[in-house]
Design an enzyme around this catalytic site. Structure first.
Site, mmCIF file in Angstrom:
data_model
loop_
_atom_site.group_PDB
_atom_site.id
_atom_site.type_symbol
_atom_site.label_atom_id
_atom_site.label_comp_id
_atom_site.label_asym_id
_atom_site.label_seq_id
_atom_site.Cartn_x
_atom_site.Cartn_y
_atom_site.Cartn_z
ATOM 1 N N HIS A 1 1.464 3.996 2.104
ATOM 2 C CA HIS A 1 1.620 4.856 2.989
ATOM 3 C C HIS A 1 3.214 4.816 3.078
ATOM 4 O O HIS A 1 4.181 3.826 2.814
ATOM 5 C CB HIS A 1 1.081 4.202 4.407
ATOM 6 C CG HIS A 1 -0.105 4.255 4.660
ATOM 7 N ND1 HIS A 1 -0.925 3.703 5.599
ATOM 8 C CD2 HIS A 1 -1.007 5.370 4.102
ATOM 9 C CE1 HIS A 1 -2.147 4.043 5.724
ATOM 10 N NE2 HIS A 1 -2.262 5.313 4.714
ATOM 11 N N HIS B 1 0.780 -1.202 0.028
ATOM 12 C CA HIS B 1 0.102 -0.215 0.070
ATOM 13 C C HIS B 1 0.855 1.346 0.074
ATOM 14 O O HIS B 1 2.142 1.170 0.239
ATOM 15 C CB HIS B 1 -1.047 0.033 1.159
ATOM 16 C CG HIS B 1 -0.310 0.090 2.617
ATOM 17 N ND1 HIS B 1 0.517 -0.984 3.113
ATOM 18 C CD2 HIS B 1 -0.619 0.941 3.566
ATOM 19 C CE1 HIS B 1 0.656 -0.685 4.294
ATOM 20 N NE2 HIS B 1 0.055 0.374 4.485
ATOM 21 N N HIS C 1 -7.887 -0.322 5.693
ATOM 22 C CA HIS C 1 -6.767 0.287 5.988
ATOM 23 C C HIS C 1 -6.471 1.582 5.100
ATOM 24 O O HIS C 1 -6.349 2.691 5.446
ATOM 25 C CB HIS C 1 -5.439 -0.295 6.306
ATOM 26 C CG HIS C 1 -4.253 0.311 6.820
ATOM 27 N ND1 HIS C 1 -4.331 1.051 8.056
ATOM 28 C CD2 HIS C 1 -3.045 0.575 6.213
ATOM 29 C CE1 HIS C 1 -3.256 1.620 8.352
ATOM 30 N NE2 HIS C 1 -2.442 1.463 7.236
ATOM 31 N N ASP D 1 5.380 4.846 5.279
ATOM 32 C CA ASP D 1 6.360 4.013 6.162
ATOM 33 C C ASP D 1 6.478 2.517 5.446
ATOM 34 O O ASP D 1 7.137 1.488 6.073
ATOM 35 C CB ASP D 1 5.830 3.826 7.643
ATOM 36 C CG ASP D 1 4.456 3.242 7.678
ATOM 37 O OD1 ASP D 1 3.592 3.552 6.757
ATOM 38 O OD2 ASP D 1 4.258 2.607 8.714
ATOM 39 N N HIS D 2 5.844 2.426 4.196
ATOM 40 C CA HIS D 2 5.887 1.186 3.384
ATOM 41 C C HIS D 2 6.761 1.332 2.183
ATOM 42 O O HIS D 2 7.020 0.276 1.523
ATOM 43 C CB HIS D 2 4.485 0.389 3.150
ATOM 44 C CG HIS D 2 4.043 0.112 4.597
ATOM 45 N ND1 HIS D 2 3.942 -1.436 5.065
ATOM 46 C CD2 HIS D 2 3.336 0.773 5.435
ATOM 47 C CE1 HIS D 2 3.661 -1.624 6.134
ATOM 48 N NE2 HIS D 2 2.979 -0.248 6.600
ATOM 49 N N ASP E 1 -0.654 -4.097 6.668
ATOM 50 C CA ASP E 1 -1.372 -3.472 7.613
ATOM 51 C C ASP E 1 -2.942 -3.997 7.619
ATOM 52 O O ASP E 1 -3.904 -3.024 7.759
ATOM 53 C CB ASP E 1 -1.117 -1.921 7.343
ATOM 54 C CG ASP E 1 0.111 -1.573 7.831
ATOM 55 O OD1 ASP E 1 0.849 -2.398 8.438
ATOM 56 O OD2 ASP E 1 0.435 -0.268 7.807
ATOM 57 N N HIS F 1 3.955 -4.733 11.077
ATOM 58 C CA HIS F 1 4.485 -3.905 12.230
ATOM 59 C C HIS F 1 4.562 -4.793 13.500
ATOM 60 O O HIS F 1 3.974 -6.021 13.551
ATOM 61 C CB HIS F 1 3.475 -2.730 12.503
ATOM 62 C CG HIS F 1 3.429 -1.563 11.808
ATOM 63 N ND1 HIS F 1 4.530 -0.707 11.637
ATOM 64 C CD2 HIS F 1 2.594 -1.416 10.482
ATOM 65 C CE1 HIS F 1 3.928 0.077 10.676
ATOM 66 N NE2 HIS F 1 3.028 -0.571 10.089
#
Length: 255
Positions: A58, A56, A114, A60-61, A133, A171
């Site tokens: 985001h 996805h 998400h 942090d990915h 996530d 995570h």
């Protein structure tokens, strides 16, 4: 021959994964939170990166992707539905599309909730699913973009995979998720035992993922909306499963 899968801690609580096919030498990276630990792992194992699978959009990915590709060029694969806000894709995929890591074929599972374009990657021969996530160890991602019914349906898709499947999520949230899970499922002995196992694992500095789907089905409240004990504890005996899920997710948001 099964994929060799390496869990790579990144940032403060993210995980990336390297999946290596020893038969062909192909190596795929699932998500790119930061470049340094990933490049170090590739170097230590002598693996050549062939593909990057993005779950996805985001940051942090995906934030480490540019730096990884500058050192280890590879094909980038991500959701067609999110191509407009992902890094440039070489292959855009949708529900049911095939993804290859060397000689092993995986399938794309669309899991909106998400984010609306979130996808998971299931590799049945290796018994692995990369969920980031969506489904997480003892939890699920916060519903930022999709709807509660969407997330409930997405988790239902993942729950239907073979119980022995190992779930590789994005995570290290498991200890916090366990504390919440016990607040809505306090009389579950398997959950109590798992909470103790998690504490020991983290005290030893080890990741709590991956985890067998069977264990999630026994202990993750977001997969257990149909459970009579949870329904009774919440006072929702006559609600639909989707309504119970939404109540559990709402409580987690406020926990």
């Amino acid at each position: 021959m099964s994929l060799q899968i390496l869990t790579i801690p990144c940032r403060t609580d993210n995980y990336a994964y390297l999946a290596h096919d020893p038969e062909t030498g192909a190596t795929a990276l699932v998500d790119v939170p930061e470049a340094g630990p990933i490049l170090d792992a590739l170097s230590q194992h002598g693996w050549r990166l062939s593909d990057v699978l993005i779950t996805h959009h985001h940051g942090d990915h995906v934030e480490g992707l540019k730096d990884v590709l500058s050192h280890a060029p590879a094909r980038v694969i991500g959701a067609a539905a999110d191509a407009h806000r992902l890094p440039p894709l070489d292959i855009a995929v949708s529900e049911g599309d095939a993804v290859h890591i060397g000689s092993e074929t995986g399938r794309v599972i669309e899991v909106p909730g998400h984010t609306v374009g979130h996808i998971a990657f299931h590799f049945p021969e290796s018994g692995a699913v990369f969920t980031a996530d969506s489904l997480m160890a003892l939890g699920c991602g916060r519903v930022f973009e999709g709807t509660m019914p969407q997330m409930h349906a997405s988790l239902g898709k993942l729950a239907a995979l073979p119980p022995a499947t190992l779930v590789y999520s994005g995570h290290e949230y498991t200890a916090a998720n366990a504390a919440f899970a016990r607040s809505v499922d306090p009389d579950n002995p398997r959950l109590a035992a798992r909470t103790e196992e998690i504490a020991r694992t983290r005290a030893a500095g080890r990741p709590t993922v991956p985890v067998p789907l069977a264990e999630e089905l026994e202990t993750n409240p977001f997969l257990r909306a149909q459970d009579p004990a949870i329904r009774a504890h919440l006072g929702l005996e006559s609600a639909t499963d989707a309504e119970v899920f939404a109540e559990i997710r709402g409580r987690k948001d406020r926990f």
